[in-house]
Every structure is written in C-alpha cells, then in structure tokens.
Design a protein around this motif. Structure first.
Motif, PDB file in Angstrom:
ATOM      1  N   UNK A 456      16.173 -21.536  -0.950  1.00  0.00           N
ATOM      2  CA  UNK A 456      17.646 -21.233  -1.364  1.00  0.00           C
ATOM      3  C   UNK A 456      17.820 -21.041  -2.660  1.00  0.00           C
ATOM      4  N   UNK A 457      17.279 -21.850  -3.539  1.00  0.00           N
ATOM      5  CA  UNK A 457      17.344 -21.746  -4.945  1.00  0.00           C
ATOM      6  C   UNK A 457      16.753 -20.375  -5.410  1.00  0.00           C
ATOM      7  N   UNK A 458      15.939 -20.056  -4.736  1.00  0.00           N
ATOM      8  CA  UNK A 458      15.301 -18.709  -5.217  1.00  0.00           C
ATOM      9  C   UNK A 458      16.114 -17.336  -4.987  1.00  0.00           C
ATOM     10  N   UNK A 459      16.927 -17.410  -3.682  1.00  0.00           N
ATOM     11  CA  UNK A 459      17.798 -16.560  -3.412  1.00  0.00           C
ATOM     12  C   UNK A 459      18.931 -16.433  -4.420  1.00  0.00           C
ATOM     13  N   UNK A 460      19.468 -17.594  -4.884  1.00  0.00           N
ATOM     14  CA  UNK A 460      20.554 -17.804  -5.714  1.00  0.00           C
ATOM     15  C   UNK A 460      19.921 -17.064  -6.946  1.00  0.00           C
ATOM     16  N   UNK A 461      18.597 -17.595  -7.503  1.00  0.00           N
ATOM     17  CA  UNK A 461      18.297 -17.062  -8.986  1.00  0.00           C
ATOM     18  C   UNK A 461      18.037 -15.539  -8.724  1.00  0.00           C
ATOM     19  N   UNK A 462      17.617 -15.045  -7.729  1.00  0.00           N
ATOM     20  CA  UNK A 462      17.695 -13.542  -7.804  1.00  0.00           C
ATOM     21  C   UNK A 462      18.948 -12.907  -7.960  1.00  0.00           C
ATOM     22  N   UNK A 463      20.133 -13.557  -7.282  1.00  0.00           N
ATOM     23  CA  UNK A 463      21.442 -12.949  -7.353  1.00  0.00           C
ATOM     24  C   UNK A 463      21.982 -13.019  -8.889  1.00  0.00           C
ATOM     25  N   UNK A 464      21.772 -14.019  -9.701  1.00  0.00           N
ATOM     26  CA  UNK A 464      21.938 -14.567 -11.073  1.00  0.00           C
ATOM     27  C   UNK A 464      21.131 -13.896 -12.102  1.00  0.00           C
ATOM     28  N   UNK A 465      20.195 -13.053 -11.600  1.00  0.00           N
ATOM     29  CA  UNK A 465      19.340 -12.551 -12.674  1.00  0.00           C
ATOM     30  C   UNK A 465      19.700 -12.074 -13.740  1.00  0.00           C
ATOM     31  N   UNK A 466      20.801 -11.214 -13.687  1.00  0.00           N
ATOM     32  CA  UNK A 466      21.390 -10.555 -15.003  1.00  0.00           C
ATOM     33  C   UNK A 466      21.912 -11.446 -15.914  1.00  0.00           C
ATOM     34  N   UNK A 476      11.561 -18.676 -12.069  1.00  0.00           N
ATOM     35  CA  UNK A 476      11.148 -18.229 -10.979  1.00  0.00           C
ATOM     36  C   UNK A 476       9.575 -18.521 -10.576  1.00  0.00           C
ATOM     37  N   UNK A 477       8.826 -18.815 -11.683  1.00  0.00           N
ATOM     38  CA  UNK A 477       7.459 -19.185 -11.517  1.00  0.00           C
ATOM     39  C   UNK A 477       7.640 -20.696 -11.091  1.00  0.00           C
ATOM     40  N   UNK A 478       8.501 -21.335 -11.771  1.00  0.00           N
ATOM     41  CA  UNK A 478       8.717 -22.943 -11.312  1.00  0.00           C
ATOM     42  C   UNK A 478       9.051 -23.197  -9.561  1.00  0.00           C
ATOM     43  N   UNK A 479       9.681 -22.076  -9.488  1.00  0.00           N
ATOM     44  CA  UNK A 479      10.183 -22.188  -7.771  1.00  0.00           C
ATOM     45  C   UNK A 479       8.808 -21.722  -7.223  1.00  0.00           C
ATOM     46  N   UNK A 480       7.931 -20.710  -7.631  1.00  0.00           N
ATOM     47  CA  UNK A 480       6.846 -20.246  -6.953  1.00  0.00           C
ATOM     48  C   UNK A 480       5.760 -21.419  -6.835  1.00  0.00           C
ATOM     49  N   UNK A 481       5.816 -22.423  -7.892  1.00  0.00           N
ATOM     50  CA  UNK A 481       4.971 -23.355  -8.093  1.00  0.00           C
ATOM     51  C   UNK A 481       5.434 -24.459  -6.828  1.00  0.00           C
ATOM     52  N   UNK A 482       6.655 -24.832  -6.851  1.00  0.00           N
ATOM     53  CA  UNK A 482       7.306 -25.602  -5.717  1.00  0.00           C
ATOM     54  C   UNK A 482       7.168 -25.204  -4.369  1.00  0.00           C
ATOM     55  N   UNK A 483       7.368 -23.963  -4.215  1.00  0.00           N
ATOM     56  CA  UNK A 483       7.266 -23.399  -2.810  1.00  0.00           C
ATOM     57  C   UNK A 483       5.876 -23.370  -2.276  1.00  0.00           C
ATOM     58  N   UNK A 484       4.898 -23.114  -3.389  1.00  0.00           N
ATOM     59  CA  UNK A 484       3.573 -23.084  -2.839  1.00  0.00           C
ATOM     60  C   UNK A 484       3.164 -24.561  -2.791  1.00  0.00           C
ATOM     61  N   UNK A 485       3.432 -25.440  -3.428  1.00  0.00           N
ATOM     62  CA  UNK A 485       3.331 -26.952  -3.113  1.00  0.00           C
ATOM     63  C   UNK A 485       3.873 -27.309  -1.601  1.00  0.00           C
TER      64      UNK A 485
END
Length: 594
Positions: A456-466, A476-485
């Motif tokens: 859910x947070x990854x989707x919000x981050x993409x929306x607020x990218x600008x 995004x890399x933090x979320x990739x690590x957490x999702x990978x875990x």
C-alpha cells in the motif's frame, strides 16, 4: 544451612531472622551468597543487597556479590554514573579476592615452567578466591563491551579479558587436576568454572572476524559449541551456587543475543526446559517470568508474550530499572501487531523514565507516531514535529564515541524535515534493524498484514513521486527491502530474490540510505542458504562483509554476517561425515576450552 535448602519460604524466613556470624569463613560466605541469590531471584533485591553489603570489603563472596549487583544495575540502566559505580565496585571486589589468592613467588613462577603444579596443596579458600577473582575480572571486561557497540570498545574489552582468561585457565587446571575427594564445596567451584569458561567462549565467538584475527594474534580464541556445552554442564549441577547463573547466561544467549546479533534461532526447546524448571522454584520471580515472555515472543506468540511481560512488569517495584526492559519488549510486541498507539505509549514511558538513550527512545516514539499520522489530532502533530527537532540534541557520547543507532536516528530526523515532515514506514524500518522479522517469520498471519502495508505504501509513494524527487529512490529501495523480507519469510524465495536484485540495480542512485545495499546482500545470502545453495550463500555473505564500507550501522551487520558464516561452516561440518567424526568439543577431560 545445607546446599539443598531451596525452599522459597525458608529463604524468606531466614532473611528476616538470620543470625549474622561474627567471622566470615568460606562455608558461611557460600551459604550467605546462596541465600542472597535466592532472595534476589524472589524479587527481594534490597534484602539481598543488605545481606551482602556489610562483608563486601572483607569476604570474597560478598565482594563478588556486591560487585555483581552493581554490574546488573549498570547494564539495566546504561547510565554513566551507574557504569562508573559498577566499575569502582568491581575494582574493589578484585582487590578483596586477590587477598585470599595463593601468593606465588618469582622462584615458584619459574618452577611452574619446569614441573607440574601441585594443585592439591591449595586450600579451599585459595581455589575459591581464584574463581571469585576471575569472575570479577570477567564482569569488569563485560562492562566495557556493553558501553556501546563500536569496534574500539570491543577491542578494549577483549584486551581486558587477558588477566581474566589467565585466571580461568588456572581455575580450569584446578578443576581437572586437583583431588576433590575431601572437598565438599566442589559443586560450587565447578559450576563457577563452567559458567566462566562458557561465557568467555560465547563472548569471544560472537565477535566479528576482523576483531577475532586481532585477538587470536594476542592469544584469545573462543568456540561457541564449547561455551554452550560448559554452560549446560554447569546448569545441570543442581544446588550449586552458580547453577542459576549458568541457566541465565544460556537463556540470554538463546533468547536475546542470537536474535539481535546472530543469524540462526536459539535452542528454544532447551530454553523451555530451563524456564519451566526455574519457574517451579521461583514462580513469581521477575527474571524467569521475563524469560518466559521472551520465549513466547521469539516463537511469534505475541499475545501470550504480552501477558507474561505484563506479569513480569507488575511482579516487583523495588528495581524500577527492570520495568524498562519490560517496556522495551512490550513496545516491540505491539509494533509487530501494528498497534502503533500502544507501541508509542511504551516508547514514551522509556523516554520519560529511562536515561539510557533519549535519542533512541524519542526516535522510536516519533516513528510510531508517523505510522498513525492520519489519527493524530490537535496538538499531536505539533508534538511530533517538536519531537523530531529535540531528538538530535539528546545525542550522547559514551567513552568519547557516539552510539551508532543514535547517529542513525539523528540522520532520520534530518530526513524528516528534508522530505516535508514525513518518513516512509520508519517503525517497520526499525523493526527490521532490530531483527524483528525473525519473530514475524514464525507466524505467517503476522507477516501478511505487514506485506499489505508495504505494498500500500509503495503505491502511495509512486503517486507522490513528483513531490519527493530527492529521496524517492531511497524510499523505494527501503520498501523493496521490506517487501523482500516479507516474501522471504513467507517462503516466496523467487519473489524475494527478484526484489533484492531490483534494489541492487538502484545502488548508484541512492542519496542517503547506503546501508540498504549491504543489508540486502546479507539477506540474499541467507536466502540462498534457505534454498540449500551453500556455495552461493557463502560467496554472497562474504561479498556483504568485504565489498561495502562506511555505511550506517555497519558493526551491527558485521556481527550478523560473522554469525551466519560461523553457522554455515558448522552446518557444512555436520553434513560432512569425515569432519563430523573429527570434530571434538571437549569430549574428554584432557582437552582445554581455551
């Protein structure tokens, strides 16, 4: 008083009407030390201190007991004044014990080289003095280790172990070579030697490889299996003075050390046996209620853990510092449940009551508040912002060094303001850094809600990218690590590997969170081990150890890498019939544990 007098009521009665001896010989000293230990385990902390204090300057066991109580207060509070007081007390304890040790002349020292020492010539008082002396030196060295987790402190602590090591070597030689036929206090001596030798081996074996190489060069070595075996033997010496201490060191290692600095799980079956045995003797004792709570916690039984932590918390009020340990554990238990409000409340209790690290406690409270940002009302948002402003000013220096986690927290406070007063899942990031995923991974029903939160947070981050150009890649890399875990502990190894590899592809674009790449490399290495690809696991872990420098919390990761590689080597040896048959961890009395 006999060694088998373990009845709880008997100790309570004795504490009220005990007839204090006019002189303190060795049998009386051991009896009083045992009584003080049982008072302590029954939450009678002040009574135990009162019993020990009058003879602390004249009796070796009272001196050791007094130093031990001061040491425990220091490690429970981490406050500089308590650490200093403990250090002074232990120095005094060393002096007292030294008075009773066998005095060796220069001629006798030279003679030791030429001929075998006659340990039968030592009196019981002299051999117990040697052991108490070694124990005081061990506590003094450990006090250096617990000040902070910088490598310099570990080297300094290791060097302080030199005289301690020599004393324990002498105690080991006494245990193995003396004729014990007429020595009724042998179990007390033996349990102490086993405890010290075991604790020493565990301490040294947990150090990262680069420190180990230095210490081995100056004569130190440690073996985890040796340490655990010696502690288990000592734990089995029922009725002995240090049996309880052996049990506590084993529990501390299996339930705490391995989950903070290690890779694998502790021996939870052994922990269960020890805890149930000790709870039958001390059903209301705060220590074993706390260990029981921790056991349920590392099993992933979070609700049961909370109940036991609450019982431990409310079981005594004399030693307030112990409440802080319970607050810390309750904070993480509620964090795992995503009960951010309760987690914040316990972080606030720590912030208000404990002075160990206001920076860490404050950042934890702020992180939990960030997780419930949409529920903050009125002045709570202003409180959050002010908290982030205050945290850097609380950073402290111990022995001239900053605490790594405090430095991390200060950097995150700067990040909060740089990102427009927000952070991305800071509490989950902290949970990861404190190895909380090892607990989450025990129960899929705890992992899945967290995975949903990360997605859910990854989707919000993409929306607020600008709005977040500077730190978008880091977040995004933090979320990739957490999702990978999450996928790793759900057994979705292919998805986890893909997410870690995606993180690596962004390495050159990271602005601040450079720690993410080596930490993800470590996680990938342990993932390969889970897939039984031992060669690739070893290569990847070595890569995490050798190819990255200067990132946040580097020492913490090196401890985990060291532990993983050590476990991997042991796993390979146990899989090899040849090596397994040749491996020998003190299978006979002639082998030395040093």
């Amino acid at each position: 008083m006999s060694d088998s007098d373990c009845d709880e009521e008997a100790f309570h009665d004795a504490s009220e009407d005990i007839a204090r001896p006019e002189a303190m010989d060795l049998p009386c000293a051991i009896d009083e030390a045992k009584l003080a230990m049982d008072l302590f385990m029954n939450n009678k902390f002040d009574e135990a201190r009162t019993l020990i204090r009058p003879w602390a300057r004249t009796s070796m066991y009272h001196a050791l007991g007094h130093g031990t109580f001061q040491f425990l207060e220091a490690v429970l509070t981490f406050e500089p004044q308590h650490i200093e007081a403990a250090s002074e007390s232990l120095e005094q304890s060393v002096e007292v014990c030294n008075r009773y040790r066998k005095k060796t002349t220069v001629y006798e020292s030279i003679g030791k080289i030429m001929k075998k020492t006659n340990y039968d010539a030592l009196s019981e008082e002299e051999i117990h003095a040697e052991l108490c002396y070694a124990e005081c030196l061990l506590l003094r060295a450990v006090l250096t280790f617990v000040e902070d987790e910088n490598l310099i402190s570990f080297v300094k602590g290791g060097l302080r172990m030199r005289s301690c090591l020599n004393a324990y070597k002498e105690c080991w030689n006494i245990l193995k070579n003396k004729n014990w036929e007429d020595c009724k206090h042998k179990p007390h001596f033996e349990s102490g030697v086993r405890m010290g030798v075991g604790a020493y081996n565990l301490l040294i074996s947990m150090l990262p490889a680069r420190i180990m190489k230095l210490l081995e060069f100056i004569g130190f070595s440690g073996n985890r299996e040796t340490g655990l075996k010696q502690l288990s033997i000592g734990c089995g010496l029922r009725g002995s003075l240090r049996q309880i201490l052996c049990a506590m060191v084993l529990l501390g290692f299996h339930l705490f050390v391995l989950y903070v600095l290690g890779y694998g799980d502790g021996d939870l079956e052994l922990a269960e046996v020890i805890i149930q045995d000790q709870l039958s003797v001390f059903p209301n004792g705060v220590w074993y209620n706390f260990f029981k709570a921790r056991l349920e916690y590392v099993k992933g039984h979070v609700n049961e853990a909370i109940e036991w932590y609450m019982k431990a918390w409310t079981s005594q009020s004399e030693w307030v510092q112990f409440h802080h340990l319970c607050y810390w554990e309750l904070m993480w238990a509620h964090c795992i449940k995503q009960d951010w409000c309760s987690a914040r409340d316990f972080a606030d209790l720590l912030l208000q009551e404990s002075r160990w690290s206001r920076t860490i406690y404050g950042y934890q409270k702020a992180s939990f508040m960030c997780m419930m940002r949409d529920k903050l009302v009125g002045d709570q948002n202003e409180e959050l912002v002010q908290l982030f402003r205050d945290i850097p000013g609380w950073k402290q220096r111990i022995a001239g060094k900053s605490i790594p986690m405090e430095k991390f927290a200060v950097k995150k406070c700067e990040r909060f303001f740089a990102q427009g007063n927000k952070l991305v899942l800071p509490a989950v990031e902290l949970l990861y850094l404190w190895n909380g995923f090892k607990v989450l991974g025990k129960q899929p029903e705890l992992i899945r809600p967290l995975l949903h939160l990360v997605e859910k947070t990854m989707k919000l981050l993409e929306k607020e990218r600008a709005q977040d150009n500077n730190f978008f890649v880091d977040n995004r890399c933090l979320l990739l690590l957490l999702k990978g875990m999450c996928h790793k502990y759900l057994g979705n190894f292919s998805d986890a590997e893909r997410l870690f590899q995606e993180l690596f592809s962004c390495e050159k674009e990271l602005v601040a969170d450079h720690y993410l790449v080596p930490y993800a490399t470590y996680e990938l290495g342990t993932l390969y081990w889970s897939k039984n690809d031992l060669n690739l696991a070893t290569v990847t872990l070595e890569n995490a150890k050798n190819n990255y420098k200067g990132y946040a919390l580097e020492s913490r990761l090196h401890f985990r890498i060291h532990s993983a590689l050590a476990d991997l080597r042991s796993f390979r040896k146990s899989d090899s019939p040849t090596e397994s048959s040749n491996s020998n961890v003190m299978d006979n009395n002639s082998n030395s544990p040093f």
